[in-house]
Design an enzyme around this catalytic site. Structure first.
Site, mmCIF file in Angstrom:
data_model
loop_
_atom_site.group_PDB
_atom_site.id
_atom_site.type_symbol
_atom_site.label_atom_id
_atom_site.label_comp_id
_atom_site.label_asym_id
_atom_site.label_seq_id
_atom_site.Cartn_x
_atom_site.Cartn_y
_atom_site.Cartn_z
ATOM 1 C CE1 TYR A 157 2.483 -8.349 3.084
ATOM 2 C CE2 TYR A 157 1.835 -10.537 3.820
ATOM 3 C CZ TYR A 157 1.977 -9.601 2.817
ATOM 4 O OH TYR A 157 1.612 -9.929 1.534
ATOM 5 C CG ASP B 13 -1.975 -1.074 1.187
ATOM 6 O OD1 ASP B 13 -2.372 -1.461 0.072
ATOM 7 O OD2 ASP B 13 -2.403 -1.523 2.259
#
Length: 138
Positions: free
Chosen positions: A111, A51
């Site tokens: 992540y 993102d």
């Protein structure tokens, strides 16, 4: 020939990985520099998308291209890093089979979220600082 390119980037100034109209992305910059260094249009495909403002310590992308005669992979990697913005770094490039796919052949994705409770002037770009511990609802 297909290649896997391993890279890392500071995503602070980018609107994510994937190309989008009228905005700066990591994929857009990588494609621009690959095309410049290889002197041919090059389109890369990443193993995942990030993102806006998100960083990657190890992203893999694949691209198809013919290296110019006399250009070996270490020299190509050197030239690519010279062309890339300082917040995107190519770390490794290697040939892969023509059907290899950065996204579909990935075996894992990890992540990490970094949260600090102690102020650190060197870390604000790469972690979230909480000046107070979260309170639990009654």
């Amino acid at each position: 020939m297909r290649y896997f390119l391993h890279l890392a980037y500071d995503g602070t100034q980018y609107h994510g990985w994937q190309i989008q109209p009228r905005t700066l992305t990591v994929q857009q910059e990588l494609d621009r520099c690959l095309s410049q260094v290889l002197r041919q249009p090059v389109y890369c495909l990443g193993s995942g998308r990030t993102d806006s403002g998100v960083h990657a310590s190890h992203q893999v992308a694949h691209f198809d291209a013919e290296l110019p005669s006399g250009l070996d992979l270490p020299t190509f990697l050197y030239r690519l890093n010279r062309a890339l913005p300082r917040d995107i770094r190519a770390q490794l490039v290697h040939e892969v089979p023509d059907k290899a796919h950065a996204r579909f052949d990935a075996v894992a994705r990890t992540y990490e979220y970094h949260v600090r409770t102690v102020p650190d002037p060197f870390a604000p770009t790469f972690s979230l600082y909480l000046d107070r511990a979260p309170t639990s609802p009654l």
